[in-house]
Design an enzyme around this catalytic site. Structure first.
Site, PDB file in Angstrom:
ATOM      1  N   ARG A 185     -17.431 -26.467  45.349  1.00 16.15           N
ATOM      2  CA  ARG A 185     -17.487 -26.314  43.885  1.00 16.15           C
ATOM      3  C   ARG A 185     -16.294 -26.991  43.216  1.00 16.15           C
ATOM      4  O   ARG A 185     -16.406 -27.510  42.110  1.00 16.15           O
ATOM      5  CB  ARG A 185     -17.488 -24.824  43.504  1.00 16.15           C
ATOM      6  CG  ARG A 185     -18.749 -24.081  43.891  1.00 16.15           C
ATOM      7  CD  ARG A 185     -18.671 -22.614  43.457  1.00 16.15           C
ATOM      8  NE  ARG A 185     -18.662 -22.471  42.015  1.00 16.15           N
ATOM      9  CZ  ARG A 185     -19.759 -22.473  41.245  1.00 16.15           C
ATOM     10  NH1 ARG A 185     -20.951 -22.599  41.787  1.00 16.15           N
ATOM     11  NH2 ARG A 185     -19.663 -22.337  39.939  1.00 16.15           N
ATOM     12  N   ASP A 207     -21.603 -26.862  31.256  1.00 17.29           N
ATOM     13  CA  ASP A 207     -22.082 -26.065  32.398  1.00 17.29           C
ATOM     14  C   ASP A 207     -22.747 -26.971  33.442  1.00 17.29           C
ATOM     15  O   ASP A 207     -23.301 -28.018  33.105  1.00 17.29           O
ATOM     16  CB  ASP A 207     -23.074 -25.003  31.888  1.00 17.29           C
ATOM     17  CG  ASP A 207     -23.325 -23.922  32.932  1.00 17.29           C
ATOM     18  OD1 ASP A 207     -22.483 -23.747  33.838  1.00 17.29           O
ATOM     19  OD2 ASP A 207     -24.369 -23.253  32.833  1.00 17.29           O
ATOM     20  N   GLY A 208     -22.660 -26.531  34.701  1.00 16.82           N
ATOM     21  CA  GLY A 208     -23.385 -27.213  35.782  1.00 16.82           C
ATOM     22  C   GLY A 208     -22.504 -27.896  36.817  1.00 16.82           C
ATOM     23  O   GLY A 208     -23.014 -28.579  37.710  1.00 16.82           O
ATOM     24  N   ASN A 209     -21.197 -27.690  36.738  1.00 17.69           N
ATOM     25  CA  ASN A 209     -20.297 -28.324  37.721  1.00 17.69           C
ATOM     26  C   ASN A 209     -20.596 -27.869  39.147  1.00 17.69           C
ATOM     27  O   ASN A 209     -20.586 -28.678  40.084  1.00 17.69           O
ATOM     28  CB  ASN A 209     -18.835 -27.955  37.424  1.00 17.69           C
ATOM     29  CG  ASN A 209     -18.334 -28.539  36.122  1.00 17.69           C
ATOM     30  OD1 ASN A 209     -18.989 -29.376  35.528  1.00 17.69           O
ATOM     31  ND2 ASN A 209     -17.170 -28.089  35.682  1.00 17.69           N
ATOM     32  N   GLY A 210     -20.833 -26.562  39.316  1.00 12.78           N
ATOM     33  CA  GLY A 210     -21.074 -26.011  40.650  1.00 12.78           C
ATOM     34  C   GLY A 210     -22.349 -26.580  41.245  1.00 12.78           C
ATOM     35  O   GLY A 210     -22.381 -26.990  42.417  1.00 12.78           O
ATOM     36  N   GLU A 258     -26.818 -26.398  14.685  1.00 10.45           N
ATOM     37  CA  GLU A 258     -27.995 -26.941  15.376  1.00 10.45           C
ATOM     38  C   GLU A 258     -27.747 -26.889  16.886  1.00 10.45           C
ATOM     39  O   GLU A 258     -26.677 -27.300  17.359  1.00 10.45           O
ATOM     40  CB  GLU A 258     -28.234 -28.397  14.955  1.00 10.45           C
ATOM     41  CG  GLU A 258     -28.588 -28.554  13.488  1.00 10.45           C
ATOM     42  CD  GLU A 258     -29.919 -27.904  13.126  1.00 10.45           C
ATOM     43  OE1 GLU A 258     -30.854 -27.961  13.947  1.00 10.45           O
ATOM     44  OE2 GLU A 258     -30.006 -27.332  12.015  1.00 10.45           O
ATOM     45  N   SER A 261     -14.689 -19.199  30.313  1.00  6.56           N
ATOM     46  CA  SER A 261     -14.953 -17.998  29.508  1.00  6.56           C
ATOM     47  C   SER A 261     -14.142 -16.822  30.038  1.00  6.56           C
ATOM     48  O   SER A 261     -13.652 -16.847  31.175  1.00  6.56           O
ATOM     49  CB  SER A 261     -16.451 -17.656  29.562  1.00  6.56           C
ATOM     50  OG  SER A 261     -16.809 -17.199  30.857  1.00  6.56           O
ATOM     51  N   THR A 262     -14.037 -15.787  29.212  1.00  4.15           N
ATOM     52  CA  THR A 262     -13.386 -14.547  29.669  1.00  4.15           C
ATOM     53  C   THR A 262     -14.088 -14.061  30.939  1.00  4.15           C
ATOM     54  O   THR A 262     -13.442 -13.628  31.891  1.00  4.15           O
ATOM     55  CB  THR A 262     -13.548 -13.452  28.579  1.00  4.15           C
ATOM     56  OG1 THR A 262     -13.490 -14.054  27.305  1.00  4.15           O
ATOM     57  CG2 THR A 262     -12.489 -12.401  28.692  1.00  4.15           C
ATOM     58  N   GLU A 263     -15.418 -14.151  30.930  1.00  5.54           N
ATOM     59  CA  GLU A 263     -16.205 -13.660  32.064  1.00  5.54           C
ATOM     60  C   GLU A 263     -15.979 -14.512  33.318  1.00  5.54           C
ATOM     61  O   GLU A 263     -16.027 -13.995  34.435  1.00  5.54           O
ATOM     62  CB  GLU A 263     -17.698 -13.654  31.689  1.00  5.54           C
ATOM     63  CG  GLU A 263     -18.065 -12.628  30.611  1.00  5.54           C
ATOM     64  CD  GLU A 263     -17.565 -12.973  29.197  1.00  5.54           C
ATOM     65  OE1 GLU A 263     -17.377 -14.169  28.880  1.00  5.54           O
ATOM     66  OE2 GLU A 263     -17.357 -12.026  28.401  1.00  5.54           O
ATOM     67  N   ASN A 264     -15.714 -15.806  33.139  1.00 11.12           N
ATOM     68  CA  ASN A 264     -15.446 -16.669  34.300  1.00 11.12           C
ATOM     69  C   ASN A 264     -14.200 -16.204  35.066  1.00 11.12           C
ATOM     70  O   ASN A 264     -14.023 -16.524  36.243  1.00 11.12           O
ATOM     71  CB  ASN A 264     -15.223 -18.130  33.887  1.00 11.12           C
ATOM     72  CG  ASN A 264     -16.460 -18.833  33.385  1.00 11.12           C
ATOM     73  OD1 ASN A 264     -16.375 -19.705  32.529  1.00 11.12           O
ATOM     74  ND2 ASN A 264     -17.627 -18.479  33.912  1.00 11.12           N
TER      75      ASN A 264
HETATM   76  C1  IPE Z   1     -20.566 -20.819  30.382  1.00 14.11           C
HETATM   77  O1  IPE Z   1     -20.977 -21.140  31.668  1.00 14.11           O
HETATM   78  C2  IPE Z   1     -19.073 -20.898  30.281  1.00 14.11           C
HETATM   79  C3  IPE Z   1     -18.517 -22.243  30.394  1.00 14.11           C
HETATM   80  C4  IPE Z   1     -19.200 -23.335  30.527  1.00 14.11           C
HETATM   81  C5  IPE Z   1     -17.091 -22.312  30.330  1.00 14.11           C
HETATM   82  P1  IPE Z   1     -21.291 -20.004  32.748  1.00 14.11           P
HETATM   83  O2  IPE Z   1     -21.757 -20.698  33.963  1.00 14.11           O
HETATM   84  O3  IPE Z   1     -20.142 -19.097  32.896  1.00 14.11           O
HETATM   85  O4  IPE Z   1     -22.456 -19.208  32.015  1.00 14.11           O
HETATM   86  P2  IPE Z   1     -23.544 -18.213  32.578  1.00 14.11           P
HETATM   87  O5  IPE Z   1     -22.852 -17.300  33.547  1.00 14.11           O
HETATM   88  O6  IPE Z   1     -24.564 -19.040  33.253  1.00 14.11           O
HETATM   89  O7  IPE Z   1     -24.081 -17.529  31.368  1.00 14.11           O
HETATM   90  C1  IPE Z   2     -19.156 -24.801  34.332  1.00 12.14           C
HETATM   91  O1  IPE Z   2     -19.725 -25.021  35.566  1.00 12.14           O
HETATM   92  C2  IPE Z   2     -17.637 -24.704  34.426  1.00 12.14           C
HETATM   93  C3  IPE Z   2     -17.138 -23.335  34.345  1.00 12.14           C
HETATM   94  C4  IPE Z   2     -17.827 -22.306  33.931  1.00 12.14           C
HETATM   95  C5  IPE Z   2     -15.752 -23.109  34.747  1.00 12.14           C
HETATM   96  P1  IPE Z   2     -20.161 -23.837  36.527  1.00 12.14           P
HETATM   97  O2  IPE Z   2     -19.027 -23.574  37.467  1.00 12.14           O
HETATM   98  O3  IPE Z   2     -20.645 -22.655  35.786  1.00 12.14           O
HETATM   99  O4  IPE Z   2     -21.348 -24.537  37.303  1.00 12.14           O
HETATM  100  P2  IPE Z   2     -22.738 -23.898  37.733  1.00 12.14           P
HETATM  101  O5  IPE Z   2     -23.335 -23.254  36.534  1.00 12.14           O
HETATM  102  O6  IPE Z   2     -22.435 -22.909  38.811  1.00 12.14           O
HETATM  103  O7  IPE Z   2     -23.526 -25.067  38.210  1.00 12.14           O
HETATM  104 MG    MG Z   3     -22.497 -22.093  35.111  1.00 12.43          MG
END
Ligand code: IPE
Ligand code: IPE
Ligand code: MG
Length: 226
Positions: free
Chosen positions: A25, A12-15, A192, A57-60
Protein backbone atom coordinates in the site's frame (compact mmCIF):
# COMPACT_ATOMS: atom_id res chain seq x y z
CA UNK A 1 -17.98 29.29 -20.14
CA UNK A 2 -18.43 28.41 -16.48
CA UNK A 3 -15.12 27.72 -14.81
CA UNK A 4 -14.64 26.32 -11.27
CA UNK A 5 -12.67 28.79 -9.19
CA UNK A 6 -12.42 26.26 -6.36
CA UNK A 7 -11.97 22.52 -6.94
CA UNK A 8 -11.79 20.03 -4.06
CA UNK A 9 -10.60 16.45 -4.53
CA UNK A 10 -11.12 13.36 -2.38
CA UNK A 11 -7.98 11.46 -3.38
CA UNK A 12 -9.09 7.85 -2.97
CA UNK A 13 -7.82 4.56 -4.40
CA UNK A 14 -4.09 4.50 -3.60
CA UNK A 15 -4.33 1.13 -1.83
CA UNK A 16 -6.26 -0.52 -4.67
CA UNK A 17 -3.86 0.96 -7.23
CA UNK A 18 -0.96 -0.77 -5.39
CA UNK A 19 -2.88 -4.02 -4.91
CA UNK A 20 -3.56 -4.30 -8.65
CA UNK A 21 0.19 -4.16 -9.19
CA UNK A 22 0.99 -6.57 -6.33
CA UNK A 23 2.78 -3.72 -4.56
CA UNK A 24 2.55 -2.72 -0.87
CA UNK A 25 0.00 0.00 0.00
CA UNK A 26 2.91 2.34 0.72
CA UNK A 27 3.81 2.27 -2.99
CA UNK A 28 0.26 3.39 -3.76
CA UNK A 29 0.57 6.29 -1.33
CA UNK A 30 3.87 7.34 -2.88
CA UNK A 31 2.38 7.22 -6.37
CA UNK A 32 -0.59 9.20 -5.05
CA UNK A 33 1.69 11.86 -3.59
CA UNK A 34 3.59 12.24 -6.86
CA UNK A 35 0.31 12.59 -8.72
CA UNK A 36 -0.95 15.12 -6.17
CA UNK A 37 2.08 17.36 -6.74
CA UNK A 38 1.76 17.32 -10.53
CA UNK A 39 -2.04 17.66 -10.47
CA UNK A 40 -1.90 20.72 -8.19
CA UNK A 41 0.50 22.38 -10.58
CA UNK A 42 -1.79 21.61 -13.50
CA UNK A 43 -4.82 22.97 -11.66
CA UNK A 44 -3.15 26.34 -10.98
CA UNK A 45 -1.81 26.45 -14.56
CA UNK A 46 -5.40 26.00 -15.75
CA UNK A 47 -6.43 29.03 -13.68
CA UNK A 48 -8.02 27.36 -10.68
CA UNK A 49 -7.66 29.75 -7.72
CA UNK A 50 -8.38 27.37 -4.84
CA UNK A 51 -7.40 23.71 -4.95
CA UNK A 52 -8.27 21.61 -1.89
CA UNK A 53 -7.10 18.03 -1.41
CA UNK A 54 -8.28 15.47 1.14
CA UNK A 55 -5.10 13.67 2.14
CA UNK A 56 -5.96 12.10 5.51
CA UNK A 57 -9.24 11.92 7.41
CA UNK A 58 -9.70 11.77 11.17
CA UNK A 59 -10.99 8.24 10.62
CA UNK A 60 -7.89 7.26 8.61
CA UNK A 61 -5.92 7.76 11.83
CA UNK A 62 -7.32 4.40 12.96
CA UNK A 63 -5.40 2.58 10.22
CA UNK A 64 -2.54 0.22 11.21
CA UNK A 65 0.55 1.92 12.63
CA UNK A 66 2.72 0.70 9.79
CA UNK A 67 0.58 2.41 7.15
CA UNK A 68 0.34 5.60 9.21
CA UNK A 69 4.11 5.68 9.74
CA UNK A 70 4.57 5.47 5.98
CA UNK A 71 2.08 8.29 5.43
CA UNK A 72 3.81 10.50 8.02
CA UNK A 73 7.10 9.90 6.25
CA UNK A 74 5.51 11.05 3.00
CA UNK A 75 4.08 14.18 4.65
CA UNK A 76 7.52 15.06 6.10
CA UNK A 77 9.00 14.68 2.65
CA UNK A 78 6.23 16.59 0.91
CA UNK A 79 6.45 19.68 3.11
CA UNK A 80 10.26 19.68 3.26
CA UNK A 81 10.57 19.51 -0.52
CA UNK A 82 7.57 21.46 -1.77
CA UNK A 83 7.06 24.47 0.46
CA UNK A 84 9.87 26.39 -1.24
CA UNK A 85 8.62 25.48 -4.71
CA UNK A 86 5.11 26.67 -3.79
CA UNK A 87 6.52 29.91 -2.36
CA UNK A 88 8.35 30.58 -5.62
CA UNK A 89 5.14 29.97 -7.53
CA UNK A 90 3.22 32.35 -5.23
CA UNK A 91 0.89 29.63 -4.02
CA UNK A 92 -0.31 29.94 -0.42
CA UNK A 93 -0.38 26.64 1.41
CA UNK A 94 -3.10 26.05 3.97
CA UNK A 95 -3.64 22.95 6.06
CA UNK A 96 -6.97 22.11 7.66
CA UNK A 97 -7.47 19.37 10.24
CA UNK A 98 -6.41 18.67 13.78
CA UNK A 99 -2.62 18.80 13.68
CA UNK A 100 -2.43 17.77 17.33
CA UNK A 101 -3.39 14.27 16.14
CA UNK A 102 -0.13 14.05 14.14
CA UNK A 103 3.42 13.43 15.40
CA UNK A 104 4.88 16.69 16.74
CA UNK A 105 7.63 16.93 14.12
CA UNK A 106 5.10 16.50 11.30
CA UNK A 107 2.87 19.24 12.65
CA UNK A 108 5.96 21.46 13.05
CA UNK A 109 7.10 20.96 9.47
CA UNK A 110 3.54 21.64 8.26
CA UNK A 111 3.47 24.88 10.28
CA UNK A 112 6.77 25.89 8.76
CA UNK A 113 5.52 25.29 5.20
CA UNK A 114 2.35 27.26 5.88
CA UNK A 115 4.32 30.22 7.29
CA UNK A 116 6.79 30.22 4.42
CA UNK A 117 4.14 30.38 1.72
CA UNK A 118 1.85 32.90 3.46
CA UNK A 119 0.65 35.72 1.21
CA UNK A 120 1.22 33.93 -2.13
CA UNK A 121 -1.24 35.58 -4.49
CA UNK A 122 -1.54 33.15 -7.38
CA UNK A 123 -3.75 30.65 -5.56
CA UNK A 124 -4.44 28.72 -2.39
CA UNK A 125 -3.58 25.04 -2.02
CA UNK A 126 -5.39 23.57 0.97
CA UNK A 127 -4.43 20.12 2.25
CA UNK A 128 -6.84 18.39 4.61
CA UNK A 129 -4.76 16.29 7.00
CA UNK A 130 -6.25 14.72 10.12
CA UNK A 131 -9.42 16.43 8.94
CA UNK A 132 -13.04 15.55 9.72
CA UNK A 133 -15.98 17.78 8.80
CA UNK A 134 -18.11 16.86 11.82
CA UNK A 135 -15.20 17.56 14.17
CA UNK A 136 -14.67 20.89 12.41
CA UNK A 137 -18.35 21.83 12.78
CA UNK A 138 -18.45 20.87 16.45
CA UNK A 139 -15.30 22.90 17.12
CA UNK A 140 -16.95 25.90 15.42
CA UNK A 141 -20.14 25.45 17.46
CA UNK A 142 -18.07 25.40 20.64
CA UNK A 143 -16.30 28.57 19.55
CA UNK A 144 -19.68 30.24 19.04
CA UNK A 145 -20.89 29.03 22.44
CA UNK A 146 -17.76 30.41 24.11
CA UNK A 147 -18.29 33.74 22.34
CA UNK A 148 -21.76 33.70 23.92
CA UNK A 149 -23.74 35.04 20.95
CA UNK A 150 -25.94 33.72 18.18
CA UNK A 151 -24.28 33.50 14.77
CA UNK A 152 -25.32 34.09 11.17
CA UNK A 153 -24.33 31.70 8.36
CA UNK A 154 -21.49 34.03 7.43
CA UNK A 155 -20.26 34.26 11.05
CA UNK A 156 -20.34 30.48 11.30
CA UNK A 157 -18.43 30.01 8.05
CA UNK A 158 -15.76 32.30 9.49
CA UNK A 159 -15.41 30.00 12.48
CA UNK A 160 -14.56 27.00 10.28
CA UNK A 161 -11.00 26.09 9.32
CA UNK A 162 -11.78 27.14 5.74
CA UNK A 163 -12.56 30.75 6.76
CA UNK A 164 -11.86 33.13 3.88
CA UNK A 165 -11.91 30.40 1.22
CA UNK A 166 -15.03 30.33 -0.97
CA UNK A 167 -17.06 27.09 -1.01
CA UNK A 168 -15.89 24.53 -3.59
CA UNK A 169 -17.60 24.85 -6.98
CA UNK A 170 -16.66 21.29 -7.92
CA UNK A 171 -15.89 18.28 -5.73
CA UNK A 172 -14.19 15.34 -7.42
CA UNK A 173 -13.90 11.92 -5.79
CA UNK A 174 -11.63 9.36 -7.42
CA UNK A 175 -11.57 5.63 -6.67
CA UNK A 176 -15.15 4.53 -7.43
CA UNK A 177 -16.89 5.21 -4.08
CA UNK A 178 -19.78 7.65 -4.08
CA UNK A 179 -19.67 9.22 -0.66
CA UNK A 180 -18.22 12.24 1.13
CA UNK A 181 -16.42 10.37 3.95
CA UNK A 182 -16.65 13.31 6.37
CA UNK A 183 -15.24 15.94 3.99
CA UNK A 184 -16.35 19.61 3.90
CA UNK A 185 -19.96 18.85 4.88
CA UNK A 186 -20.88 22.49 5.52
CA UNK A 187 -18.92 23.93 2.60
CA UNK A 188 -20.29 21.54 -0.06
CA UNK A 189 -24.01 22.25 0.43
CA UNK A 190 -24.27 23.56 -3.18
CA UNK A 191 -21.12 22.10 -4.69
CA UNK A 192 -21.31 20.15 -7.97
CA UNK A 193 -20.24 16.53 -7.39
CA UNK A 194 -18.16 14.47 -9.82
CA UNK A 195 -17.38 10.81 -9.18
CA UNK A 196 -14.91 8.80 -11.20
CA UNK A 197 -13.77 5.16 -11.04
CA UNK A 198 -10.20 6.23 -11.80
CA UNK A 199 -7.88 5.37 -8.88
CA UNK A 200 -6.12 8.50 -7.66
CA UNK A 201 -2.57 7.65 -8.87
CA UNK A 202 -4.10 7.19 -12.37
CA UNK A 203 -6.14 10.43 -12.28
CA UNK A 204 -4.34 12.40 -14.98
CA UNK A 205 -4.18 16.09 -15.84
CA UNK A 206 -6.48 15.24 -18.75
CA UNK A 207 -8.94 13.64 -16.32
CA UNK A 208 -9.02 16.91 -14.37
CA UNK A 209 -9.66 18.78 -17.63
CA UNK A 210 -12.56 16.39 -18.35
CA UNK A 211 -14.07 17.10 -14.92
CA UNK A 212 -13.74 20.85 -15.55
CA UNK A 213 -15.50 20.43 -18.92
CA UNK A 214 -18.26 18.44 -17.27
CA UNK A 215 -18.67 21.23 -14.71
CA UNK A 216 -18.98 23.81 -17.49
CA UNK A 217 -22.10 21.99 -18.72
CA UNK A 218 -23.80 21.92 -15.31
CA UNK A 219 -26.76 24.12 -14.55
CA UNK A 220 -26.36 25.50 -11.03
CA UNK A 221 -29.84 26.49 -10.00
CA UNK A 222 -29.50 26.90 -6.22
CA UNK A 223 -33.15 26.01 -5.83
CA UNK A 224 -34.41 28.41 -8.51
CA UNK A 225 -36.32 27.32 -11.60
CA UNK A 226 -33.88 28.76 -14.15
C1 IPE B 1 -11.52 9.21 2.14
O1 IPE B 1 -11.03 7.97 1.74
C2 IPE B 1 -10.45 9.98 2.85
C3 IPE B 1 -9.34 10.41 2.00
C4 IPE B 1 -9.24 10.22 0.72
C5 IPE B 1 -8.30 11.13 2.68
P1 IPE B 1 -11.27 6.66 2.62
O2 IPE B 1 -10.68 5.54 1.87
O3 IPE B 1 -10.81 6.86 4.00
O4 IPE B 1 -12.86 6.61 2.64
P2 IPE B 1 -13.86 5.42 2.96
O5 IPE B 1 -13.32 4.70 4.16
O6 IPE B 1 -13.86 4.54 1.77
O7 IPE B 1 -15.17 6.09 3.18
C1 IPE C 1 -6.63 7.23 -0.24
O1 IPE C 1 -6.33 5.95 -0.64
C2 IPE C 1 -5.53 7.82 0.64
C3 IPE C 1 -5.87 7.83 2.06
C4 IPE C 1 -7.07 7.67 2.55
C5 IPE C 1 -4.78 8.06 3.00
P1 IPE C 1 -6.75 4.67 0.21
O2 IPE C 1 -5.59 4.32 1.09
O3 IPE C 1 -8.03 4.86 0.91
O4 IPE C 1 -6.89 3.61 -0.95
P2 IPE C 1 -7.99 2.48 -1.10
O5 IPE C 1 -9.33 3.12 -0.95
O6 IPE C 1 -7.72 1.47 -0.03
O7 IPE C 1 -7.77 1.95 -2.48
MG1 MG D 1 -9.98 4.49 0.38
Amino acid sequence: MKFPEHIAVIMDGNGRWAKKRLLPRSAGHRAGMNRMIALSEHAFDRGVKYFTLYALSTENLNRPAEELDGLMKLFREYFAENAEMLRKKHITLRVIGDLSLLPADVSAIIGDGVRRTAGGERGVLTLAIGYGARQEIVAAVNRAVRAGKEVSEADFADMLSTAGVPDPDLLIRTGKEKRLSNFLLWQCSYTELYFTDRLFPDFSDGDLDAAIEDYARRDRRYGRTE
